[in-house]
Design a protein around this motif. Structure first.
Motif, PDB file in Angstrom:
ATOM      1  N   ALA A  29       1.252  -1.344  -0.093  1.00 24.13           N
ATOM      2  CA  ALA A  29       0.479  -0.139   0.106  1.00 24.13           C
ATOM      3  C   ALA A  29       0.907   1.513   0.373  1.00 24.13           C
ATOM      4  O   ALA A  29       1.978   1.326   1.172  1.00 24.13           O
ATOM      5  CB  ALA A  29      -1.040  -0.309   1.335  1.00 24.13           C
ATOM      6  N   PRO A  30       0.371   2.380  -0.680  1.00 21.08           N
ATOM      7  CA  PRO A  30       1.350   3.741  -0.938  1.00 21.08           C
ATOM      8  C   PRO A  30       1.473   4.076   0.312  1.00 21.08           C
ATOM      9  O   PRO A  30       0.024   4.060   0.772  1.00 21.08           O
ATOM     10  CB  PRO A  30       0.930   4.348  -2.213  1.00 21.08           C
ATOM     11  N   ALA A  31       2.132   5.268   0.570  1.00 16.26           N
ATOM     12  CA  ALA A  31       1.958   5.898   2.060  1.00 16.26           C
ATOM     13  C   ALA A  31       0.643   6.801   1.612  1.00 16.26           C
ATOM     14  O   ALA A  31       0.973   7.160   0.760  1.00 16.26           O
ATOM     15  CB  ALA A  31       3.209   6.613   2.504  1.00 16.26           C
ATOM     16  N   ALA A  34      -0.040  12.486   2.169  1.00 15.65           N
ATOM     17  CA  ALA A  34      -0.638  13.686   2.784  1.00 15.65           C
ATOM     18  C   ALA A  34      -0.490  13.798   4.291  1.00 15.65           C
ATOM     19  O   ALA A  34      -0.454  14.955   5.092  1.00 15.65           O
ATOM     20  CB  ALA A  34      -1.840  14.291   2.253  1.00 15.65           C
ATOM     21  N   ALA A  35      -0.953  13.023   4.836  1.00 17.14           N
ATOM     22  CA  ALA A  35      -0.652  12.617   6.144  1.00 17.14           C
ATOM     23  C   ALA A  35       0.608  12.561   6.748  1.00 17.14           C
ATOM     24  O   ALA A  35       1.296  13.489   7.832  1.00 17.14           O
ATOM     25  CB  ALA A  35      -1.176  11.287   6.738  1.00 17.14           C
ATOM     26  N   GLU A  36       1.539  12.114   6.055  1.00 20.72           N
ATOM     27  CA  GLU A  36       2.867  12.049   6.426  1.00 20.72           C
ATOM     28  C   GLU A  36       3.701  13.680   6.501  1.00 20.72           C
ATOM     29  O   GLU A  36       4.180  14.140   6.949  1.00 20.72           O
ATOM     30  CB  GLU A  36       3.899  11.168   5.697  1.00 20.72           C
ATOM     31  N   GLU A  37       3.254  14.127   5.512  1.00 25.66           N
ATOM     32  CA  GLU A  37       3.477  15.829   5.494  1.00 25.66           C
ATOM     33  C   GLU A  37       2.917  16.607   7.028  1.00 25.66           C
ATOM     34  O   GLU A  37       4.045  17.176   6.652  1.00 25.66           O
ATOM     35  CB  GLU A  37       3.165  16.088   3.707  1.00 25.66           C
ATOM     36  N   GLN A  38       1.886  16.714   6.904  1.00 32.65           N
ATOM     37  CA  GLN A  38       0.991  16.831   7.986  1.00 32.65           C
ATOM     38  C   GLN A  38       1.809  16.744   9.133  1.00 32.65           C
ATOM     39  O   GLN A  38       2.475  17.198   9.956  1.00 32.65           O
ATOM     40  CB  GLN A  38      -0.057  16.516   8.525  1.00 32.65           C
TER      41      GLN A  38
END
Length: 164
Positions: A29-31, A34-38
């Motif tokens: 599953a791709p990461a 957007a959540a990781e950037e936050q």
């Protein structure tokens, strides 16, 4: 001997093939970039708070163990102890204030590496006279045990050599 060889052969047939049961990298599953950037933006905000608190030890913990801090016009600081020492010297400068402004954060599709590019404004007054430096930075982030840590942090001034 033939009986042992036959037993081993049959046993290997009953054991699932690791390659056949492993999930191919492209099927993972791709990461959620957007959540990781936050999450990285939250670390940058935490970093900024620690700078304001002048907490060099906590700032050093934002880096991976073998991280590198590469400040302008100074040698590279490798590893948390050197990073802490470097930050401690910087924040002890009279009149020290540093504002960080991320402009772009790009997270890898695997979600374990990221690049943070932005600008900074550094104010110091070592001789009682305020000096302001504007510049840019790049931080390479690495996800370690679920937490984003700085692996490489480089800053450089927009001022010409010699301070302008």
């Amino acid at each position: 001997m033939l009986l042992v060889a036959t037993s081993l052969t049959l046993a290997s047939c009953d054991t699932p093939n690791e390659q056949a049961t492993a999930v191919p990298p492209e099927a993972a599953a791709p990461a959620d970039t957007a959540a990781e950037e936050q999450a990285i933006r939250a670390q940058v905000a935490r970093w900024h708070d620690l700078i304001k608190a002048k907490d060099a030890a906590a700032i050093a913990q934002l880096y991976v163990e073998d991280g590198a801090f590469m400040p302008a016009n100074a040698p590279i600081a490798k590893g948390r102890a050197a990073i802490e020492q470097n930050w401690a010297g910087l924040i002890a400068t009279p009149g020290f204030d540093l504002a960080i402004s991320p402009e772009q954060i790009v997270v890898s599709s695997s979600g374990d590496l990221a690049m943070d590019r932005g600008t900074y404004r550094l104010t110091v007054a070592p001789d009682g006279k305020e000096q302001v430096e504007i510049g840019k930075y790049v931080v390479v982030w690495r996800k370690v045990e679920g937490e984003w840590k700085a692996a490489a942090d480089i800053i450089n001034s927009d001022l010409p050599p010699g301070g302008g």
